[in-house]
Design a protein around this motif. Structure first.
Motif, PDB file in Angstrom:
ATOM      1  N   GLU A  28      50.870  10.373  76.934  1.00 42.69           N
ATOM      2  CA  GLU A  28      50.150   9.395  76.126  1.00 42.69           C
ATOM      3  C   GLU A  28      48.923  10.055  75.500  1.00 42.69           C
ATOM      4  N   ALA A  29      48.558   9.596  74.313  1.00 43.29           N
ATOM      5  CA  ALA A  29      47.387  10.149  73.621  1.00 43.29           C
ATOM      6  C   ALA A  29      46.839   9.112  72.649  1.00 43.29           C
ATOM      7  N   ARG A  30      45.555   9.238  72.359  1.00 41.19           N
ATOM      8  CA  ARG A  30      44.902   8.352  71.393  1.00 41.19           C
ATOM      9  C   ARG A  30      43.998   9.187  70.487  1.00 41.19           C
ATOM     10  N   ARG A  31      43.893   8.726  69.245  1.00 41.47           N
ATOM     11  CA  ARG A  31      42.988   9.373  68.293  1.00 41.47           C
ATOM     12  C   ARG A  31      42.403   8.312  67.365  1.00 41.47           C
ATOM     13  N   ALA A  32      41.285   8.640  66.750  1.00 43.71           N
ATOM     14  CA  ALA A  32      40.691   7.758  65.748  1.00 43.71           C
ATOM     15  C   ALA A  32      41.520   7.817  64.469  1.00 43.71           C
ATOM     16  N   THR A  33      41.641   6.690  63.799  1.00 37.23           N
ATOM     17  CA  THR A  33      42.365   6.657  62.530  1.00 37.23           C
ATOM     18  C   THR A  33      41.553   7.329  61.425  1.00 37.23           C
ATOM     19  N   GLY A  34      40.251   7.152  61.459  1.00 38.58           N
ATOM     20  CA  GLY A  34      39.389   7.792  60.468  1.00 38.58           C
ATOM     21  C   GLY A  34      39.522   7.209  59.078  1.00 38.58           C
ATOM     22  N   ARG A  35      39.616   5.880  59.000  1.00 39.41           N
ATOM     23  CA  ARG A  35      39.842   5.252  57.694  1.00 39.41           C
ATOM     24  C   ARG A  35      38.681   5.443  56.727  1.00 39.41           C
ATOM     25  N   GLU A  36      37.493   5.756  57.261  1.00 41.41           N
ATOM     26  CA  GLU A  36      36.335   5.970  56.385  1.00 41.41           C
ATOM     27  C   GLU A  36      36.519   7.205  55.503  1.00 41.41           C
ATOM     28  N   ARG A  37      37.505   8.051  55.839  1.00 41.55           N
ATOM     29  CA  ARG A  37      37.772   9.263  55.053  1.00 41.55           C
ATOM     30  C   ARG A  37      38.734   9.006  53.901  1.00 41.55           C
ATOM     31  N   GLY A  38      39.257   7.781  53.816  1.00 41.60           N
ATOM     32  CA  GLY A  38      40.150   7.437  52.718  1.00 41.60           C
ATOM     33  C   GLY A  38      41.614   7.454  53.112  1.00 41.60           C
ATOM     34  N   PRO A  39      42.465   6.795  52.322  1.00 43.34           N
ATOM     35  CA  PRO A  39      43.879   6.646  52.688  1.00 43.34           C
ATOM     36  C   PRO A  39      44.658   7.946  52.788  1.00 43.34           C
ATOM     37  N   ASP A  40      44.385   8.900  51.911  1.00 39.18           N
ATOM     38  CA  ASP A  40      45.117  10.166  51.974  1.00 39.18           C
ATOM     39  C   ASP A  40      44.824  10.897  53.276  1.00 39.18           C
ATOM     40  N   ALA A  41      43.562  10.856  53.700  1.00 37.71           N
ATOM     41  CA  ALA A  41      43.175  11.510  54.946  1.00 37.71           C
ATOM     42  C   ALA A  41      43.804  10.801  56.145  1.00 37.71           C
ATOM     43  N   VAL A  42      43.924   9.481  56.081  1.00 34.77           N
ATOM     44  CA  VAL A  42      44.569   8.741  57.162  1.00 34.77           C
ATOM     45  C   VAL A  42      46.030   9.144  57.295  1.00 34.77           C
ATOM     46  N   VAL A  43      46.724   9.231  56.168  1.00 33.20           N
ATOM     47  CA  VAL A  43      48.129   9.633  56.200  1.00 33.20           C
ATOM     48  C   VAL A  43      48.261  11.034  56.801  1.00 33.20           C
ATOM     49  N   GLU A  44      47.394  11.942  56.408  1.00 30.28           N
ATOM     50  CA  GLU A  44      47.442  13.298  56.955  1.00 30.28           C
ATOM     51  C   GLU A  44      47.163  13.293  58.455  1.00 30.28           C
ATOM     52  N   SER A  45      46.253  12.420  58.900  1.00 27.68           N
ATOM     53  CA  SER A  45      45.964  12.317  60.340  1.00 27.68           C
ATOM     54  C   SER A  45      47.199  11.856  61.111  1.00 27.68           C
ATOM     55  N   ILE A  46      47.936  10.917  60.534  1.00 30.80           N
ATOM     56  CA  ILE A  46      49.157  10.425  61.173  1.00 30.80           C
ATOM     57  C   ILE A  46      50.185  11.546  61.282  1.00 30.80           C
ATOM     58  N   LEU A  47      50.361  12.282  60.192  1.00 27.41           N
ATOM     59  CA  LEU A  47      51.351  13.366  60.174  1.00 27.41           C
ATOM     60  C   LEU A  47      50.964  14.470  61.168  1.00 27.41           C
ATOM     61  N   ALA A  48      49.676  14.794  61.200  1.00 30.53           N
ATOM     62  CA  ALA A  48      49.219  15.845  62.113  1.00 30.53           C
ATOM     63  C   ALA A  48      49.365  15.411  63.567  1.00 30.53           C
ATOM     64  N   PHE A  49      49.052  14.151  63.857  1.00 32.27           N
ATOM     65  CA  PHE A  49      49.190  13.626  65.217  1.00 32.27           C
ATOM     66  C   PHE A  49      50.651  13.704  65.653  1.00 32.27           C
ATOM     67  N   ALA A  50      51.555  13.285  64.779  1.00 32.04           N
ATOM     68  CA  ALA A  50      52.980  13.334  65.109  1.00 32.04           C
ATOM     69  C   ALA A  50      53.439  14.769  65.354  1.00 32.04           C
ATOM     70  N   ALA A  51      52.975  15.690  64.532  1.00 33.20           N
ATOM     71  CA  ALA A  51      53.353  17.096  64.705  1.00 33.20           C
ATOM     72  C   ALA A  51      52.834  17.648  66.032  1.00 33.20           C
ATOM     73  N   ASP A  52      51.613  17.268  66.409  1.00 28.18           N
ATOM     74  CA  ASP A  52      51.053  17.711  67.692  1.00 28.18           C
ATOM     75  C   ASP A  52      51.848  17.134  68.866  1.00 28.18           C
ATOM     76  N   LEU A  53      52.312  15.899  68.721  1.00 26.41           N
ATOM     77  CA  LEU A  53      53.122  15.289  69.772  1.00 26.41           C
ATOM     78  C   LEU A  53      54.456  16.019  69.917  1.00 26.41           C
ATOM     79  N   ARG A  54      55.033  16.386  68.778  1.00 29.00           N
ATOM     80  CA  ARG A  54      56.293  17.142  68.824  1.00 29.00           C
ATOM     81  C   ARG A  54      56.088  18.489  69.522  1.00 29.00           C
ATOM     82  N   ALA A  55      54.989  19.150  69.202  1.00 29.97           N
ATOM     83  CA  ALA A  55      54.693  20.442  69.828  1.00 29.97           C
ATOM     84  C   ALA A  55      54.467  20.283  71.330  1.00 29.97           C
ATOM     85  N   HIS A  56      53.817  19.193  71.728  1.00 29.45           N
ATOM     86  CA  HIS A  56      53.588  18.950  73.159  1.00 29.45           C
ATOM     87  C   HIS A  56      54.923  18.791  73.882  1.00 29.45           C
ATOM     88  N   GLY A  57      55.854  18.067  73.263  1.00 23.01           N
ATOM     89  CA  GLY A  57      57.164  17.887  73.877  1.00 23.01           C
ATOM     90  C   GLY A  57      57.908  19.195  74.031  1.00 23.01           C
TER      91      GLY A  57
END
Length: 310
Positions: A28-57
């Motif tokens: 299990e893991a949690r991270r800030a969404t960081g919406r104050e950085r704008g929608p493009d940055a939020v999407v990138e945060s989601i993609l990066a989080f998913a990639a890190d989860l895949r690497a952890h697995g």
């Protein structure tokens, strides 16, 4: 060990897990969404989080995830994998399924609406387990619903099913962001109770939880604010009961944390209003803020089951 990625994106935070085939949370893991950085940055945060989860697995479970499920707020085109619009995140028409699939090396990705995904989890493994028809209703910043039918969640013809927060319960009530007046969520959401109690108490920092505590201590002003919210909520629920005939109403979100301070008067208010309708069981949600993440895991496993059966 075989597993999928589950990711629940909220307005302020993201909850994620690696979920085994039997529903076990392997990581299990949690991270800030960081919406104050704008929608493009939020999407990138989601993609990066998913990639890190895949690497952890890959590192800790011996293999990468077989699929991913992601729950997002706002308007969602689940069939085409597009996050259409989210006012609190600022994005429009994000091809989330394609982007995640590319970042995760081509694994299948399921996209779902956050409330409907949470409802899926509550229905299968939470408070509604074994119940053939239910309505899941989290009372948070706004109010939306998930209509559970035989182990699935009804999305509607256009993906808008369950938007009970925009049932008009008081036509002369407050203006809603949707353009109507007196919508349920303007009167009975946690944010609505927060606004009403801040005004009534004269404390701009007071919130809905403070109101509930004041109700429990017998504060008359708090009791009036709470009664108004419960009355509006009961009116909305009876409309839903009339239309859907659910066997169970599962209430979650911030207001549900008040326990019987909410449920005792709410059950009584709904019972007073029903006439010919069958009174459903009104119960608290069981999974708390993990419902969306657990539901995203279910979406991912369902997707794999569908692919195998095709």
């Amino acid at each position: 060990m075989k597993h999928v990625i589950a990711l629940d994106v909220g307005g302020t935070g993201m909850k994620a897990a690696l979920v085994g085939a039997d529903g076990t949370l392997l990581h299990e893991a949690r991270r800030a969404t960081g919406r104050e950085r704008g929608p493009d940055a939020v999407v990138e945060s989601i993609l990066a989080f998913a990639a890190d989860l895949r690497a952890h697995g890959e590192e800790h479970l011996g293999e990468g995830a077989l699929a991913a499920g992601v729950a997002v707020p706002g308007i969602v085109d689940a069939e085409n994998g597009i996050a259409v619009y989210a006012s609190n995140l600022g994005w429009r028409d994000v091809p989330m399924r394609r982007l995640l699939g590319e970042r995760l090396g081509g694994v299948p990705v399921a996209l779902g609406h956050d409330v409907r995904t949470g409802g899926l989890a509550e229905g299968r493994i939470g408070a509604g387990r074994g119940t053939d028809r239910f309505l899941f209703l989290p009372l948070g910043t706004g109010i939306a619903g998930a209509i559970g039918i035989a182990g699935t969640i009804e999305e509607g013809a256009h993906g808008y099913a369950g938007e009970i927060g925009h049932i008009v319960v008081r036509p002369d009530g407050p203006e809603c962001g949707c353009g109507q007046r007196g919508c349920l969520e303007t009167l009975a959401s946690a944010s609505a109770v927060t606004r009403a109690w801040a005004a009534a108490s004269g404390d701009p920092t007071a919130d809905a939880a403070d109101c509930a505590k004041a109700v429990e201590s017998g504060d008359l002003a708090a009791v009036e604010v709470w009664r108004d919210a419960v009355d509006a909520l009961a009116a909305g629920l009876v409309t839903a009961v009339t239309l859907l005939d659910p066997r169970m109403l599962i209430i979650g979100g911030g207001l549900a944390e008040a326990g019987e301070t909410l449920f005792t008067p709410l059950r009584a208010a709904v019972e007073e209003r029903v006439t010919f309708q069958k009174l459903p069981h009104i119960v608290p949600a069981a999974l708390g803020d993990t419902a969306g993440c657990l539901g995203a895991g279910l979406l991912a496993w369902d997707l794999l089951s569908t692919e195998v059966s095709v």
